[in-house]
Design an enzyme around this catalytic site. Structure first.
Site, mmCIF file in Angstrom:
data_model
loop_
_atom_site.group_PDB
_atom_site.id
_atom_site.type_symbol
_atom_site.label_atom_id
_atom_site.label_comp_id
_atom_site.label_asym_id
_atom_site.label_seq_id
_atom_site.Cartn_x
_atom_site.Cartn_y
_atom_site.Cartn_z
ATOM 1 N N GLY A 46 -27.149 24.106 -7.912
ATOM 2 C CA GLY A 46 -26.219 25.444 -8.089
ATOM 3 C C GLY A 46 -27.170 26.312 -7.740
ATOM 4 O O GLY A 46 -28.880 25.741 -7.794
ATOM 5 N N GLN A 51 -31.692 34.381 -8.155
ATOM 6 C CA GLN A 51 -32.770 33.262 -8.040
ATOM 7 C C GLN A 51 -33.787 33.131 -6.600
ATOM 8 O O GLN A 51 -34.990 32.869 -5.961
ATOM 9 C CB GLN A 51 -32.382 31.717 -8.265
ATOM 10 C CG GLN A 51 -31.574 31.840 -9.428
ATOM 11 C CD GLN A 51 -31.629 30.106 -9.913
ATOM 12 O OE1 GLN A 51 -30.569 29.918 -9.129
ATOM 13 N NE2 GLN A 51 -32.096 29.235 -10.201
ATOM 14 N N CYS A 96 -33.036 24.318 -14.253
ATOM 15 C CA CYS A 96 -32.977 24.753 -13.478
ATOM 16 C C CYS A 96 -33.835 24.398 -12.276
ATOM 17 O O CYS A 96 -35.459 24.729 -11.980
ATOM 18 C CB CYS A 96 -33.411 25.803 -14.255
ATOM 19 S SG CYS A 96 -32.818 27.434 -13.027
ATOM 20 N N LEU A 97 -33.624 25.301 -10.519
ATOM 21 C CA LEU A 97 -34.758 25.381 -10.146
ATOM 22 C C LEU A 97 -35.874 26.396 -9.785
ATOM 23 O O LEU A 97 -36.535 26.007 -9.503
ATOM 24 C CB LEU A 97 -34.133 25.556 -8.886
ATOM 25 C CG LEU A 97 -33.239 24.304 -8.355
ATOM 26 C CD1 LEU A 97 -32.421 24.875 -6.754
ATOM 27 C CD2 LEU A 97 -33.702 23.571 -7.528
ATOM 28 N N HIS A 138 -24.081 27.839 -16.561
ATOM 29 C CA HIS A 138 -25.636 27.607 -15.892
ATOM 30 C C HIS A 138 -25.687 29.103 -14.711
ATOM 31 O O HIS A 138 -26.374 29.736 -14.922
ATOM 32 C CB HIS A 138 -25.991 26.596 -15.808
ATOM 33 C CG HIS A 138 -27.750 26.684 -15.026
ATOM 34 N ND1 HIS A 138 -28.230 25.834 -16.094
ATOM 35 C CD2 HIS A 138 -28.359 26.770 -13.752
ATOM 36 C CE1 HIS A 138 -29.605 26.097 -15.361
ATOM 37 N NE2 HIS A 138 -29.107 26.801 -14.112
ATOM 38 N N GLU A 139 -24.515 28.485 -13.859
ATOM 39 C CA GLU A 139 -24.771 29.806 -12.788
ATOM 40 C C GLU A 139 -24.641 31.141 -13.251
ATOM 41 O O GLU A 139 -24.814 31.346 -12.636
ATOM 42 C CB GLU A 139 -24.276 29.349 -11.535
ATOM 43 C CG GLU A 139 -24.671 27.866 -10.359
ATOM 44 C CD GLU A 139 -26.266 28.011 -10.681
ATOM 45 O OE1 GLU A 139 -26.638 29.179 -10.036
ATOM 46 O OE2 GLU A 139 -26.823 26.291 -10.627
ATOM 47 N N HIS A 142 -26.771 32.843 -15.054
ATOM 48 C CA HIS A 142 -27.711 33.408 -14.160
ATOM 49 C C HIS A 142 -27.403 34.953 -13.749
ATOM 50 O O HIS A 142 -28.661 35.829 -13.903
ATOM 51 C CB HIS A 142 -28.198 32.660 -12.712
ATOM 52 C CG HIS A 142 -29.578 31.893 -12.917
ATOM 53 N ND1 HIS A 142 -30.299 31.907 -13.436
ATOM 54 C CD2 HIS A 142 -29.129 30.450 -12.800
ATOM 55 C CE1 HIS A 142 -31.009 30.851 -13.232
ATOM 56 N NE2 HIS A 142 -30.346 29.389 -12.967
HETATM 57 CO CO CO Z 1 -30.539 27.588 -12.350
#
Ligand code: CO
Length: 183
Positions: A46, A51, A96-97, A138-139, A142
């Site tokens: 995701g 981000q 997480c990226l 999670h998204e 963010h």
């Molecule tokens: Co993340």
């Protein structure tokens, strides 16, 4: 289409509350297309607009159970998403990226229902269970400036990560055997 740079932990943009998307225009569509390219290239589950440095309530969730399907079938675009129902609990591994190479244990709802808009502003609802529910939570976190590290009860050391993944593989194999024998 283009790749965008992913902000990493420490960048203040990741801690801020994003503003709603109001204009469902070409600019939004380009952002979503670029985010899709960036997510697929990074091979993540995701990606949220903050981000890539955009403070708007837009995110992508990738349904990893459809990994062998075309990209557009794997990716769910969520604009102004809201969790409207949640049920149960699951505790599992999350990454997480924006926090490369860090994995932690996080407890999330087992199931969620999300109401969101698509890229043209039309409302829809989506239900997710298991890993998809985890990715949705999670998204959406963010978009409110929260990273999984805040919710993680334990960040895994490299040894713990290896052990966790080995056990997961073992569990998957034993489940596979059961399926084969029809149990
Ligand atoms: Co993340």
């Amino acid at each position: 289409m283009a790749y965008r740079k992913i902000c990493t932990e420490g960048n203040k943009i990741l801690t801020k509350v994003c503003r709603p998307v109001k204009d469902f225009n070409m600019r939004l569509h380009i952002l979503l297309d670029d985010m899709t390219d960036t997510l697929m290239y990074a091979d993540g589950a995701g990606l949220a607009a903050p981000q890539v440095g955009v403070m708007r309530r837009a995110c992508l969730v990738r349904d990893l159970s459809k990994e062998d399907r075309p990209v557009e079938e794997q990716i769910l675009e969520l604009i102004n998403p809201e969790i409207i129902e949640e049920d149960g609990e699951q505790t599992g591994i999350e990454g997480c990226l924006s926090i490369p190479d860090v994995w932690g244990i996080v407890t999330r709802p087992q199931k969620v229902k999300v109401r969101a808009q698509n890229r043209n502003g039309e409302f829809f609802e989506v239900e997710g269970e298991g890993i998809l529910a985890r990715a949705l939570c999670h998204e959406i976190d963010h978009l409110d400036g929260h990273l999984f590290r805040e919710k993680s009860e334990k960040i895994l050391t490299p040894d713990e990560l290896r052990a966790y993944l080995a056990k997961e593989r073992q569990d998957a194999e034993s489940t596979g055997e059961k399926t084969e024998t029809g149990e």
